[in-house]
Every structure is written in C-alpha cells, then in structure tokens.
Design a protein around this motif. Structure first.
Motif, mmCIF file in Angstrom:
data_model
loop_
_atom_site.group_PDB
_atom_site.id
_atom_site.type_symbol
_atom_site.label_atom_id
_atom_site.label_comp_id
_atom_site.label_asym_id
_atom_site.label_seq_id
_atom_site.Cartn_x
_atom_site.Cartn_y
_atom_site.Cartn_z
ATOM 1 N N ASP A 171 -39.784 -30.485 13.298
ATOM 2 C CA ASP A 171 -38.644 -30.900 12.485
ATOM 3 C C ASP A 171 -38.247 -32.335 12.815
ATOM 4 O O ASP A 171 -37.964 -33.143 11.917
ATOM 5 C CB ASP A 171 -37.443 -29.983 12.732
ATOM 6 N N LEU A 190 -31.195 -33.545 10.275
ATOM 7 C CA LEU A 190 -31.759 -32.606 11.239
ATOM 8 C C LEU A 190 -30.702 -31.614 11.700
ATOM 9 O O LEU A 190 -30.947 -30.396 11.762
ATOM 10 C CB LEU A 190 -32.318 -33.381 12.434
ATOM 11 N N ARG A 214 -30.114 -29.114 8.934
ATOM 12 C CA ARG A 214 -31.203 -28.127 8.854
ATOM 13 C C ARG A 214 -31.037 -27.066 9.930
ATOM 14 O O ARG A 214 -31.190 -25.861 9.672
ATOM 15 C CB ARG A 214 -32.551 -28.832 9.001
ATOM 16 N N TRP A 215 -30.728 -27.488 11.141
ATOM 17 C CA TRP A 215 -30.604 -26.533 12.244
ATOM 18 C C TRP A 215 -29.346 -25.683 12.162
ATOM 19 O O TRP A 215 -29.268 -24.623 12.785
ATOM 20 C CB TRP A 215 -30.672 -27.279 13.571
#
Length: 203
Positions: A67, A94, A97-98
């Motif tokens: 990622d 990022l 997304r997490w």
C-alpha cells in the motif's frame, strides 16, 4: 491450488478472523472452515498457533508495504513545496485506506502486535516489519529534504500509528465521523511538516 497460494489464503483468512473474533477465534480448525479447506490444511502449513500468528504478521506487513509503495507520488519537478503537498496527499490517502477498506487488517495488526510483544518467537517478525516501514518512510523523507531522515521517519511512523489507533480503537473512535480524505490530508500535512523539521535549525 499451489502451496504458496494456499499459504496466502490461510494467512488472509486468519487475518480476517482475528479482526472479527480476536485471537480467541484463531484456531486451525476455524481457519480451515472459513477458508473452505479440508480439515487439517492449516496445521499442515502452520503446525503451531505461533507459526500461524507469525504468518499473519508477515502477510500484514507485506500488504501494508505494498500500500505504501503503490501510494507514493511520482517525484515532482515543480519544487519542494509542491512535492511536500503531494506527499501529504499520499499519506492522507493511505490513512484513509487503512481506516476504511483496510480497517480489518489494521485491527488484526494491533491484536497480533500485542501477542508478538508477549511472545519472544514472534518478536523478530514484528521488529523486521517495523524496520521495513521506517526504511520506506526515511527514503521518502530524504527525498523531501529531511536533515535526519531516520529520526524523521521514527517520528512520522509513530504519529501515523497514533492517528490510526485513535481513530480505530481509541476512546472516541465510535463517535467520530466517517474518515474524510481532505481532513486526513490536513493531518498528514501537519505530521509531515513536523517530521521534516526534525534536526533542522529550530526544529
């Protein structure tokens, strides 16, 4: 299904199981059932529970680094300020997304990290994953002009972990609004500016 593919399936299934049921739900039989594999398959590839936990942690680290690598911006020729803004946007994306599609993986990582901290046999995998994350961060920060990239990376990784933990399982996690990319980019911008100030005059 080939052995490497089956190992990956088992690890991915185990991660999902830990995310939803915690470590108490992580048994060889439960993973066989959830993965749709014949009984005994998980124990064939990972004979002990410690080995299975180690496989989970290695897989999470692999996916997290993928990622990170896929989300890095193309180096900008438009000047350092633009490059920093692009990096902040990449970190914000990022984090988003997490906190959303990768949420279960991060929840499992916290569960497994606590287990690794208590189990010497798992400490090496935890340490290596941490080194890899910091190496990626240090390289990115060096490209952005960090005076001390390794120290700056320690700061950025620690703050990123803090943001994730706070928003996923912190005391206010249940009452926070849904993750917002723009807000997370603003958070990332502040973290990045502070990390880049490590080792600089007045920083």
């Amino acid at each position: 299904m080939s052995s490497p593919d089956r190992r990956t399936l088992i690890a991915d299934t185990a991660i999902a199981t830990v995310a939803t049921a915690g470590l108490r739900g992580l048994t060889h039989r439960a993973i066989d059932t959830a993965a749709g594999l014949p009984a005994g398959s998980t124990s064939y590839y990972f004979r002990t529970r410690t080995a299975l936990i180690g496989a989970c942690y290695a897989r999470i680290a692999e996916l997290d680094l993928d990622d990170f690598d896929s989300g890095q911006p193309v180096p900008s020729d438009a000047g350092q300020s633009v490059a920093r803004e692009e990096a902040a946007a990449a970190i914000g994306a990022l984090l988003h997304r997490w906190l959303t599609t990768g949420r279960d993986r991060q929840l499992a990582r916290y569960e497994l990290s606590l287990e690794a901290a208590r189990t010497p046999e798992l400490g090496t995998a935890l340490h290596q994953a941490g080194l890899a994350a910091r190496a990626r961060a240090a390289a990115a920060l060096a490209a952005l002009g960090a005076a001390r990239p390794a120290e700056a990376a320690d700061v950025l990784v620690a703050w990123t972990e803090g943001v994730l933990f706070d928003r996923l399982v912190g005391a206010m996690a249940r009452t926070r609004p849904a993750p917002d990319p723009a807000e997370l980019t603003a958070v990332a911008r502040r973290m990045l500016d502070a990390a880049l100030g490590v080792g600089s005059p007045g920083g």
